[in-house]
Each structure stands twice: as C-alpha cells, then as structure tokens.
Design an enzyme around this catalytic site. Structure first.
Site, PDB file in Angstrom:
ATOM      1  N   TYR A 195      -1.466  -0.486  10.702  1.00 35.49           N
ATOM      2  CA  TYR A 195      -1.561  -0.819   9.267  1.00 35.49           C
ATOM      3  C   TYR A 195      -0.250  -0.439   8.581  1.00 35.49           C
ATOM      4  O   TYR A 195       0.302  -1.214   7.798  1.00 35.49           O
ATOM      5  CB  TYR A 195      -2.752  -0.073   8.652  1.00 35.49           C
ATOM      6  CG  TYR A 195      -3.053  -0.451   7.213  1.00 35.49           C
ATOM      7  CD1 TYR A 195      -3.446  -1.747   6.871  1.00 35.49           C
ATOM      8  CD2 TYR A 195      -2.959   0.493   6.185  1.00 35.49           C
ATOM      9  CE1 TYR A 195      -3.726  -2.089   5.546  1.00 35.49           C
ATOM     10  CE2 TYR A 195      -3.245   0.164   4.875  1.00 35.49           C
ATOM     11  CZ  TYR A 195      -3.632  -1.134   4.556  1.00 35.49           C
ATOM     12  OH  TYR A 195      -3.912  -1.465   3.251  1.00 35.49           O
ATOM     13  N   SER A 250       0.861  -1.189   0.000  1.00 41.16           N
ATOM     14  CA  SER A 250       0.000   0.000   0.000  1.00 41.16           C
ATOM     15  C   SER A 250       0.892   1.232   0.000  1.00 41.16           C
ATOM     16  O   SER A 250       2.076   1.147   0.364  1.00 41.16           O
ATOM     17  CB  SER A 250      -0.843  -0.011   1.278  1.00 41.16           C
ATOM     18  OG  SER A 250      -1.532   1.209   1.448  1.00 41.16           O
TER      19      SER A 250
HETATM   20  N1  LIG Z   1      -8.662  -0.644  -1.060  1.00 41.71           N
HETATM   21  C1  LIG Z   1      -7.594   0.149  -0.884  1.00 41.71           C
HETATM   22  O1  LIG Z   1      -7.708   1.387  -0.856  1.00 41.71           O
HETATM   23  C2  LIG Z   1      -6.232  -0.456  -0.728  1.00 41.71           C
HETATM   24  C3  LIG Z   1      -5.127   0.394  -0.819  1.00 41.71           C
HETATM   25  C4  LIG Z   1      -3.846  -0.132  -0.648  1.00 41.71           C
HETATM   26  C5  LIG Z   1      -3.688  -1.477  -0.413  1.00 41.71           C
HETATM   27  N2  LIG Z   1      -4.782  -2.297  -0.331  1.00 41.71           N
HETATM   28  C6  LIG Z   1      -4.534  -3.715  -0.043  1.00 41.71           C
HETATM   29  O2  LIG Z   1      -5.162  -4.493  -1.029  1.00 41.71           O
HETATM   30  C7  LIG Z   1      -5.423  -5.790  -0.505  1.00 41.71           C
HETATM   31  C8  LIG Z   1      -6.836  -6.206  -0.892  1.00 41.71           C
HETATM   32  O3  LIG Z   1      -7.756  -5.361  -0.258  1.00 41.71           O
HETATM   33  P1  LIG Z   1      -9.079  -4.811  -0.956  1.00 41.71           P
HETATM   34  O4  LIG Z   1      -8.968  -3.354  -0.989  1.00 41.71           O
HETATM   35  O5  LIG Z   1      -9.370  -5.550  -2.199  1.00 41.71           O
HETATM   36  O6  LIG Z   1     -10.151  -5.128   0.197  1.00 41.71           O
HETATM   37  P2  LIG Z   1     -11.347  -6.186   0.324  1.00 41.71           P
HETATM   38  O7  LIG Z   1     -12.316  -6.007  -0.796  1.00 41.71           O
HETATM   39  O8  LIG Z   1     -11.832  -6.046   1.718  1.00 41.71           O
HETATM   40  O9  LIG Z   1     -10.613  -7.578   0.124  1.00 41.71           O
HETATM   41  C9  LIG Z   1      -9.861  -8.184   1.153  1.00 41.71           C
HETATM   42  C10 LIG Z   1      -9.758  -9.656   0.843  1.00 41.71           C
HETATM   43  O10 LIG Z   1      -8.941 -10.278   1.842  1.00 41.71           O
HETATM   44  C11 LIG Z   1      -9.583 -11.470   2.223  1.00 41.71           C
HETATM   45  N3  LIG Z   1      -9.229 -11.862   3.576  1.00 41.71           N
HETATM   46  C12 LIG Z   1      -9.327 -11.123   4.708  1.00 41.71           C
HETATM   47  N4  LIG Z   1      -8.962 -11.863   5.766  1.00 41.71           N
HETATM   48  C13 LIG Z   1      -8.633 -13.090   5.287  1.00 41.71           C
HETATM   49  C14 LIG Z   1      -8.188 -14.285   5.878  1.00 41.71           C
HETATM   50  N5  LIG Z   1      -8.007 -14.375   7.205  1.00 41.71           N
HETATM   51  N6  LIG Z   1      -7.952 -15.361   5.103  1.00 41.71           N
HETATM   52  C15 LIG Z   1      -8.141 -15.283   3.774  1.00 41.71           C
HETATM   53  N7  LIG Z   1      -8.549 -14.181   3.145  1.00 41.71           N
HETATM   54  C16 LIG Z   1      -8.798 -13.089   3.891  1.00 41.71           C
HETATM   55  C17 LIG Z   1     -11.076 -11.182   2.097  1.00 41.71           C
HETATM   56  O11 LIG Z   1     -11.787 -12.398   1.902  1.00 41.71           O
HETATM   57  P3  LIG Z   1     -12.723 -13.129   2.989  1.00 41.71           P
HETATM   58  O12 LIG Z   1     -13.279 -12.065   3.893  1.00 41.71           O
HETATM   59  O13 LIG Z   1     -13.746 -13.813   2.137  1.00 41.71           O
HETATM   60  O14 LIG Z   1     -11.804 -14.097   3.676  1.00 41.71           O
HETATM   61  C18 LIG Z   1     -11.097 -10.364   0.822  1.00 41.71           C
HETATM   62  O15 LIG Z   1     -11.172 -11.198  -0.297  1.00 41.71           O
HETATM   63  C19 LIG Z   1      -5.174  -5.699   0.999  1.00 41.71           C
HETATM   64  O16 LIG Z   1      -3.916  -6.277   1.300  1.00 41.71           O
HETATM   65  C20 LIG Z   1      -5.147  -4.204   1.258  1.00 41.71           C
HETATM   66  O17 LIG Z   1      -4.355  -3.869   2.381  1.00 41.71           O
HETATM   67  C21 LIG Z   1      -6.030  -1.819  -0.503  1.00 41.71           C
END
Ligand SMILES: NC(=O)c1ccc[n+]([C@@H]2O[C@H](COP(=O)([O-])OP(=O)(O)OC[C@H]3O[C@@H](n4cnc5c(N)ncnc54)[C@H](OP(=O)(O)O)[C@@H]3O)[C@@H](O)[C@H]2O)c1
Length: 254
Positions: free
Chosen positions: A162, A149
């Site tokens: 975080y 991130s």
């Molecule tokens: N959105 C942003 O602004 C942003 C910015 C920078 C970085 N990121 C990074 O991008 C990545 C994906 O996030 P996203 O934004 O796509 O959010 P999201 O839609 O909430 O997706 C998060 C995913 O992680 C999975 N997950 C959470 N806990 C888990 C566990 N214990 N075991 C297996 N899977 C798990 C969730 O699936 P289940 O709940 O079904 O397990 C979900 O598929 C993260 O690492 C986040 O830090 C996001």
C-alpha cells in the site's frame, strides 16, 4: 455553499462509498455536474438520486478502472453526456494490509491495479479534456486531484505494498504537475490519515489487527472532512494551486 463550479463537469472515481461519495456530494453542492464512477451501480444510482433531488446533475458510470477500456470509456461517456471535463478526482483505491512475508500476492496485484494502474488510465484519458477545459473554458483552469494517503509519505511495517502504491501516486502527481501546470491544469495530491469508510472492510484478520492497533483509541476523520478539502482545492482562483494537502485526525501521531 456558493455555486463556484457552475457550468463545470467533474468525474469522481470510487464514488460509490466513503471519500468519493462525499466528494461527489460536495462538488455537486458547489454547482458542478458530476460523473459517478465505480463498480457498484446500485450505490451510484442511489447517490445520483440524492444529488438530482437536491437540484444537481449526476451521471452514473459503472466501470472498473483497472480495465483500461472501461477507464477510457468512463471519461469519454462523461464528456459525451455532460459536455466537457473540468475536474477529475482520482480516488478509487484499496488498502490490503499485512506482512510482506508470505503475503497473498493477489492482494498486491489488486492494490497495484486499482491504486496505480486505474489512476494512471483515468489520468491519461482525462488529460486532453482537462487541457482543453483549461485552454478554452470560462474559468481557464482545470483540476486533477489524486487521493494518496499518509501512507504515501510514511512507510510502516505491515503496509509495504500500500505504501508503494501511494508513494508512487505522489511521485507521478509531482511529475505531472510540473508538466502541465504552465497550461493551467492544476495537479493536487491529498493525503488523508485515518478516515471512517469501508476501506478496512476488505482486510483479513492480519490487516484488521494492524488497523485496530493503530487507530482504535482515537477519533478518526469523516469522509466529509476530506471532501471539504477537495472542495477547497478545486474552488481556488486560477492563479492558486494547492499542490499537496496532508490531513490527519488530530489525535493521529504518525
Ligand atoms: N479511509 C482511509 O482511512 C483512507 C486514508 C488515506 C487514503 N485513503 C484513500 O482514499 C481513497 C478512497 O477510499 P475510502 O476510504 O473512501 O474507501 P472505500 O469506502 O472503500 O471506497 C473505495 C472506492 O473505490 C472504489 N473502487 C475500488 N476498486 C475499484 C475499481 N476496480 N474500479 C472502480 N472503482 C473501484 C469502490 O467502489 P466499487 O467497489 O463500487 O467499485 C469505492 O467507491 C482510496 O484511494 C484510499 O486509499 C483512505
């Protein structure tokens, strides 16, 4: 899209929503078979139906990556059922923002467990297979992409733990890159800015306020923007590694 990843197998953690879901679709469109890993099986089943309906191949793997045995099992099932492992997208993550003082410590535990330990468990279990793919596969190269991130580059008040987890992902990725790049396992770090996903839906009122103040006035990224970047990284020729990619919405200043 051209099928540059034909006959390869990818594993995507956190494939049930957001960046992981979009990335799984992108990799399938590039011709890769994809193992879809997360806890919400209904969401994975729906995604697998879409991918197979479009002519791709998908394997649903219900797993909690914070449980080491389940993380190992997800990797082993992928190799057993899809035959090999060329690409891992370590994407599962949670972002529970808010002040450090008086923070609910169980939220810190969840972030460390998913963002750090889960990523490590998957990487550790996958590396022997990635090294094998790079050594003897047709492409002679394999990819481990860790999703960090902007918060892995810049620390801010209100996101301390975080920040800690994502800075850690960056340090681990660089160390591992140096260790395995000579064997043609490419380790890449992707650092998105604000993306429209479910990530903020787990926040309490303090965390929602932090996000509202930072991003309400700007046009943020879509998950497909990050999936495009991952697709670019893993389709480079064998002699090219994209070590790090920082992707912000144009209007995001910090
Ligand atoms: N959105 C942003 O602004 C942003 C910015 C920078 C970085 N990121 C990074 O991008 C990545 C994906 O996030 P996203 O934004 O796509 O959010 P999201 O839609 O909430 O997706 C998060 C995913 O992680 C999975 N997950 C959470 N806990 C888990 C566990 N214990 N075991 C297996 N899977 C798990 C969730 O699936 P289940 O709940 O079904 O397990 C979900 O598929 C993260 O690492 C986040 O830090 C996001």
């Amino acid at each position: 899209m051209t099928a540059q990843l034909d006959a390869t197998v990818a594993l995507v953690t956190g494939a049930s929503s957001g960046i992981g879901e979009a990335t799984a679709r992108a990799l399938a469109a590039h011709g890769s078979s994809v193992a879809l890993v997360a806890r919400r099986k209904d969401r994975l089943d729906a995604l697998a139906t879409d991918i197979t309906g479009a002519g791709g191949r998908a394997l649903v793997v219900e797993a909690d990556v914070t449980d080491r045995d389940q993380a190992i099992g997800a990797v082993e099932r992928t190799v057993d059922e899809l035959g090999r492992l060329d690409t891992v997208i370590n994407n599962a993550g949670v972002m529970l923002l808010g002040p450090i003082v008086d923070a609910p410590v169980d939220e810190w535990d969840r972030m460390v467990a998913v963002n750090v330990q889960g990523l490590l468990y998957v990487a550790h279990a996958a590396l022997p297979h990635l090294l094998e793919a790079a050594d003897s596969g047709k492409r002679r190269v394999a990819d481990l992409v860790n999703i960090s991130s902007v918060a892995g580059r810049v620390a801010r008040s209100g996101s301390g733990v975080y920040n800690l987890t994502k800075h850690g992902v960056g340090a681990f990725s660089e160390s591992l890159r140096q260790e395995v790049t000579g064997r043609h396992v490419r380790v890449s770090l992707v650092e998105p800015g604000a993306v429209a996903t479910e990530l903020t839906s787990h926040l309490g009122p303090a965390g929602q306020e932090v996000v509202r103040q930072r991003f309400n006035a700007i046009e943020i990224l879509q998950a497909s923007d990050i999936a495009d970047a991952v697709g670019y990284i893993v389709t480079r020729p064998r002699h090219v590694t994209v070590n790090e990619m920082l992707i912000r919405p144009t209007e995001q200043e910090g």
